[in-house]
Design an enzyme around this catalytic site. Structure first.
Site, PDB file in Angstrom:
ATOM      1  N   ASP A 162       1.623  -2.779  -5.335  1.00  0.00           N
ATOM      2  CA  ASP A 162       2.922  -3.091  -4.727  1.00  0.00           C
ATOM      3  C   ASP A 162       3.599  -4.322  -5.323  1.00  0.00           C
ATOM      4  OD1 ASP A 162       2.467  -0.939  -3.022  1.00  0.00           O
ATOM      5  OD2 ASP A 162       1.431  -2.208  -1.563  1.00  0.00           O
ATOM      6  N   LYS A 177       6.146  -2.494  -9.543  1.00  0.00           N
ATOM      7  CA  LYS A 177       6.030  -1.730 -10.795  1.00  0.00           C
ATOM      8  C   LYS A 177       7.165  -0.725 -10.937  1.00  0.00           C
ATOM      9  CE  LYS A 177       1.955  -0.396  -9.422  1.00  0.00           C
ATOM     10  NZ  LYS A 177       1.752  -1.226  -8.243  1.00  0.00           N
ATOM     11  N   GLY A 199       3.148   4.210  -3.982  1.00  0.00           N
ATOM     12  CA  GLY A 199       4.494   4.253  -3.402  1.00  0.00           C
ATOM     13  C   GLY A 199       5.332   3.294  -4.221  1.00  0.00           C
ATOM     14  N   HIS A 200       6.171   3.832  -5.091  1.00  0.00           N
ATOM     15  CA  HIS A 200       6.952   2.991  -5.998  1.00  0.00           C
ATOM     16  C   HIS A 200       8.419   3.061  -5.594  1.00  0.00           C
ATOM     17  CE1 HIS A 200       3.624   3.386  -9.304  1.00  0.00           C
ATOM     18  NE2 HIS A 200       3.197   2.834  -8.189  1.00  0.00           N
ATOM     19  N   GLN A 248      -1.274   1.436  -8.360  1.00  0.00           N
ATOM     20  CA  GLN A 248      -2.179   0.465  -7.750  1.00  0.00           C
ATOM     21  C   GLN A 248      -2.184  -0.825  -8.580  1.00  0.00           C
ATOM     22  OE1 GLN A 248      -3.679   4.015  -7.991  1.00  0.00           O
ATOM     23  NE2 GLN A 248      -2.308   4.079  -6.253  1.00  0.00           N
ATOM     24  N   THR A 280      -9.529   1.397  -5.101  1.00  0.00           N
ATOM     25  CA  THR A 280      -9.157   2.795  -5.146  1.00  0.00           C
ATOM     26  C   THR A 280     -10.141   3.505  -6.092  1.00  0.00           C
ATOM     27  OG1 THR A 280      -7.324   4.353  -5.362  1.00  0.00           O
ATOM     28  CG2 THR A 280      -7.418   2.570  -7.010  1.00  0.00           C
TER      29      THR A 280
HETATM   30  P1  GDP Z   1       5.126  -0.847  -6.556  1.00  0.00           P
HETATM   31  O1  GDP Z   1       4.163  -0.007  -5.803  1.00  0.00           O
HETATM   32  O2  GDP Z   1       4.442  -1.828  -7.456  1.00  0.00           O
HETATM   33  O3  GDP Z   1       6.161  -0.060  -7.283  1.00  0.00           O
HETATM   34  O4  GDP Z   1       5.888  -1.731  -5.470  1.00  0.00           O
HETATM   35  P2  GDP Z   1       6.467  -1.213  -4.053  1.00  0.00           P
HETATM   36  O5  GDP Z   1       7.671  -0.408  -4.287  1.00  0.00           O
HETATM   37  O6  GDP Z   1       5.387  -0.619  -3.231  1.00  0.00           O
HETATM   38  O7  GDP Z   1       6.792  -2.595  -3.355  1.00  0.00           O
HETATM   39  C1  GDP Z   1       7.669  -3.516  -3.923  1.00  0.00           C
HETATM   40  C2  GDP Z   1       8.815  -3.776  -2.934  1.00  0.00           C
HETATM   41  O8  GDP Z   1       9.491  -4.946  -3.327  1.00  0.00           O
HETATM   42  C3  GDP Z   1       9.847  -2.676  -2.911  1.00  0.00           C
HETATM   43  O9  GDP Z   1      10.379  -2.603  -1.608  1.00  0.00           O
HETATM   44  C4  GDP Z   1      10.927  -3.185  -3.883  1.00  0.00           C
HETATM   45  O10 GDP Z   1      12.225  -2.683  -3.582  1.00  0.00           O
HETATM   46  C5  GDP Z   1      10.864  -4.654  -3.627  1.00  0.00           C
HETATM   47  N1  GDP Z   1      11.173  -5.507  -4.784  1.00  0.00           N
HETATM   48  C6  GDP Z   1      10.839  -5.340  -6.097  1.00  0.00           C
HETATM   49  N2  GDP Z   1      11.244  -6.409  -6.810  1.00  0.00           N
HETATM   50  C7  GDP Z   1      11.841  -7.259  -5.946  1.00  0.00           C
HETATM   51  C8  GDP Z   1      12.444  -8.553  -6.069  1.00  0.00           C
HETATM   52  O11 GDP Z   1      12.481  -9.155  -7.131  1.00  0.00           O
HETATM   53  N3  GDP Z   1      12.943  -9.108  -4.926  1.00  0.00           N
HETATM   54  C9  GDP Z   1      12.887  -8.494  -3.732  1.00  0.00           C
HETATM   55  N4  GDP Z   1      13.381  -9.118  -2.670  1.00  0.00           N
HETATM   56  N5  GDP Z   1      12.327  -7.273  -3.573  1.00  0.00           N
HETATM   57  C10 GDP Z   1      11.800  -6.676  -4.666  1.00  0.00           C
HETATM   58  P1  IMO Z   2       1.022   1.272  -5.586  1.00  0.00           P
HETATM   59  O1  IMO Z   2       0.981   2.158  -6.820  1.00  0.00           O
HETATM   60  C1  IMO Z   2      -1.242  -0.961  -2.632  1.00  0.00           C
HETATM   61  C2  IMO Z   2      -5.158   0.647  -1.495  1.00  0.00           C
HETATM   62  C3  IMO Z   2      -5.334   1.136  -0.082  1.00  0.00           C
HETATM   63  C4  IMO Z   2      -6.816   0.822   0.125  1.00  0.00           C
HETATM   64  C5  IMO Z   2      -7.424   1.146  -1.239  1.00  0.00           C
HETATM   65  C6  IMO Z   2      -8.008   2.537  -1.349  1.00  0.00           C
HETATM   66  O2  IMO Z   2       2.164   1.554  -4.681  1.00  0.00           O
HETATM   67  O3  IMO Z   2       0.868  -0.147  -5.961  1.00  0.00           O
HETATM   68  P2  IMO Z   2      -6.917   4.958  -1.596  1.00  0.00           P
HETATM   69  O4  IMO Z   2      -5.986   5.698  -0.700  1.00  0.00           O
HETATM   70  O5  IMO Z   2      -6.406   4.732  -2.972  1.00  0.00           O
HETATM   71  O6  IMO Z   2      -8.301   5.531  -1.600  1.00  0.00           O
HETATM   72  O7  IMO Z   2      -7.077   3.503  -0.886  1.00  0.00           O
HETATM   73  O8  IMO Z   2      -6.363   1.004  -2.172  1.00  0.00           O
HETATM   74  N1  IMO Z   2      -4.036   1.250  -2.243  1.00  0.00           N
HETATM   75  C7  IMO Z   2      -2.894   0.614  -2.524  1.00  0.00           C
HETATM   76  N2  IMO Z   2      -2.452  -0.616  -2.163  1.00  0.00           N
HETATM   77  N3  IMO Z   2      -0.489  -0.202  -3.434  1.00  0.00           N
HETATM   78  C8  IMO Z   2      -0.927   1.012  -3.836  1.00  0.00           C
HETATM   79  O9  IMO Z   2      -0.275   1.749  -4.752  1.00  0.00           O
HETATM   80  C9  IMO Z   2      -2.154   1.497  -3.335  1.00  0.00           C
HETATM   81  N4  IMO Z   2      -2.857   2.635  -3.494  1.00  0.00           N
HETATM   82  C10 IMO Z   2      -4.016   2.470  -2.827  1.00  0.00           C
HETATM   83  O10 IMO Z   2      -4.510   0.443   0.812  1.00  0.00           O
HETATM   84  O11 IMO Z   2      -6.985  -0.565   0.344  1.00  0.00           O
HETATM   85 MG    MG Z   3       3.676   0.487  -3.834  1.00  0.00          MG
END
Ligand code: GDP
Ligand code: IMO
Ligand code: MG
Length: 431
Positions: free
Chosen positions: A13, A16, A40-41, A225, A240
């Site tokens: 998270d 990416k 979840g991107h 991840q 994971t």
């Molecule tokens: P990912 O799994 O690495 O793609 O990240 P996620 O989408 O799960 O979580 C990142 C969250 O931070 C999302 O809600 C993005 O919209 C938000 N985000 C990404 N870059 C920035 C930033 O520079 N500032 C803020 N405020 N939010 C950001």
């Molecule tokens: P992105 O790509 C954050 C975590 C889960 C748990 C562990 C194992 O959005 O960064 P799993 O369901 O993979 O067997 O769970 O890994 N986890 C993540 N945490 N971002 C993710 O993906 C994750 N995918 C799995 O919360 O701790």
């Molecule tokens: Mg994510």
């Protein structure tokens, strides 16, 4: 060749999805290579928030082709739903996304086993996303799984294979978890229908990526991840089930190392973790809640509250070294805008002595306490900044410190959710 691998530097998270989208213009391929719908991107298209789980984030760019590599585990129901919902908002997927025949099929019993296993572990649970990831990779390694290529078989064969697998899983569910059986023929029939939708996208990966191998097509590899959740190099068992580190980009596509290009690590300006397991720089109670609220730190896949804490340099240096990162991007700097004090962990204290290296063993990491360096906050908005000189001096100092400690260039700083809310710094931060 202008290839790049985008890797989560922390516990996932890190943003990416946003960075892949920002870098996606003009690339030929955006490639996912590990994980599944546990990812979840989040990407912003103007004010519209789009969350992708399986489809590569680069597909928001016109003309980009998407690829789901052999290293992934693919839930065909989730994939179909995601494709349809993207098509509903005008993003064409089917004619430009390809799925490796060697990726594994994640079926409903994997999810059921994931959930049942977690509830049996009770307080010792991993806190998985419940998407069936571990059980599906388990079947892959045990050589008992079905693969995406199996969807191309004649209907009767596919139906027979699936029924057999579901009945076996039902036995496991009943014997180990006392759980209800799943409807074998219903699942098989649904899969036959799904195979019609997904069939045209299924390819032989060696052939599909020939242009990338030859160097005539460019690739942006989208990791899921993060490094500290890697099955081998993370804090096992709180990880994971795939290689989220750089090796996954090779084994998960079949491409050789020379195709990877730059290795970019994505790090938040602080840290978060979803699920259980050690997190040395975690902030508890109100402090953690403040950061969660400011950063909107709720899971993009499960909606769970993310645990929040300060930037952990010990863990981050491990990540940089392990992946051979050639540059890093710091995201969510703006989340720290209102803070009067900002901290970064520079070392651990482990059994009374200072420790500078990251112990991947969960038990050891659990016993580490953090040694912090404190910074005065800049207390000014940064979202409108588009160059280093726009940034408040204290924000620049914080970034310079991170860059020096990480030993690699910060090549970009994200200051908001939007695609353009970025400061690109190809030469690094430090002067
Ligand atoms: P990912 O799994 O690495 O793609 O990240 P996620 O989408 O799960 O979580 C990142 C969250 O931070 C999302 O809600 C993005 O919209 C938000 N985000 C990404 N870059 C920035 C930033 O520079 N500032 C803020 N405020 N939010 C950001
Ligand atoms: P992105 O790509 C954050 C975590 C889960 C748990 C562990 C194992 O959005 O960064 P799993 O369901 O993979 O067997 O769970 O890994 N986890 C993540 N945490 N971002 C993710 O993906 C994750 N995918 C799995 O919360 O701790
Ligand atoms: Mg994510």
């Amino acid at each position: 060749m202008d290839n790049r691998v985008i890797i989560g530097g922390q516990w996932g998270d890190e943003g990416k999805g946003k960075i892949v989208d920002a870098l996606g213009e003009g690339v030929d391929w955006v490639i996912r290579y590990q994980g599944g719908a546990n990812a979840g991107h989040t990407i912003m298209r103007g004010d519209e928030k789009i969350v992708l789980h399986l489809v590569p984030s680069g597909l928001l760019r016109e003309g980009v082709k998407g690829y789901l590599g052999n290293g992934m585990v693919i839930d065909p129901w989730a994939l179909r739903d995601e494709i349809l919902s993207l098509e509903e908002i005008g993003i064409k997927v089917r004619d430009r996304m390809f799925v490796s025949a060697a990726a594994h099929l994640l079926l409903p019993y994997h999810k059921r086993i994931d959930e049942a296993g977690e509830s049996q572990l009770k307080r010792k649970s991993i806190g998985t996303t419940g998407r069936g990831i571990g059980p599906c990779y388990g079947d892959k390694v045990a050589r008992t799984g079905l693969r995406v290529g199996d969807l191309l078989q004649p209907n009767e064969n596919l139906e027979r294979m699936v029924i057999e697998k579901v009945l076996e899983a039902n036995e496991r569910l009943s014997a180990l978890y006392d759980a209800e059986p799943l409807p074998a023929s219903g699942i098989a029939q649904e899969l036959v229908v799904l195979a019609k939708t997904l069939g045209p996208m299924i390819v032989d990966g060696y052939e599909a990526l020939a242009g990338v191998r030859r160097g005539t097509e460019s690739a942006l590899f989208e990791g899921a991840q993060g490094t500290l959740l890697d099955i081998d190099h993370g804090s096992y068992p709180f990880v994971t089930s795939s290689n989220a580190t750089v090796g996954g980009a090779m084994t998960g596509t079949g491409l050789p190392p020379r195709c990877l290009g730059e290795i970019y690590g994505i790090f938040k300006a602080y840290c978060t973790r979803v699920g259980n397991g050690p997190f040395p720089s975690e902030l508890l109670a109100e402090e953690g809640e403040d950061l969660r609220r400011l950063g909107g730190e709720f899971g993009a896949t499960t909606g769970r509250a993310r645990r929040c804490g300060w930037f952990d340099l010990v863990a981050a240096r491990y990540s940089v070294d392990l992946n051979g990162m050639t540059g890093v991007v710091i995201t969510k700097l703006d989340v720290l805008d209102g803070m009067s004090v900002i901290k970064a962990a520079t070392a651990y204290e482990y059994e009374g002595t200072e420790r500078m290296t990251f112990p991947a063993r969960a038990g050891d990491l659990e016993r580490c306490k953090t040694v912090y360096r404190e910074f005065q906050g800049w207390e000014k908005p940064t979202t409108g900044c588009r160059s280093l000189t726009d940034l408040p001096a204290r924000a620049r100092q914080y970034l310079e410190f991170l860059e020096q400690e990480l030993g690699t260039h910060i090549i970009g700083v994200s200051v908001g959710r939007g695609r353009d809310e970025m400061i690109w710094t190809p030469e690094g931060i430090s002067t």
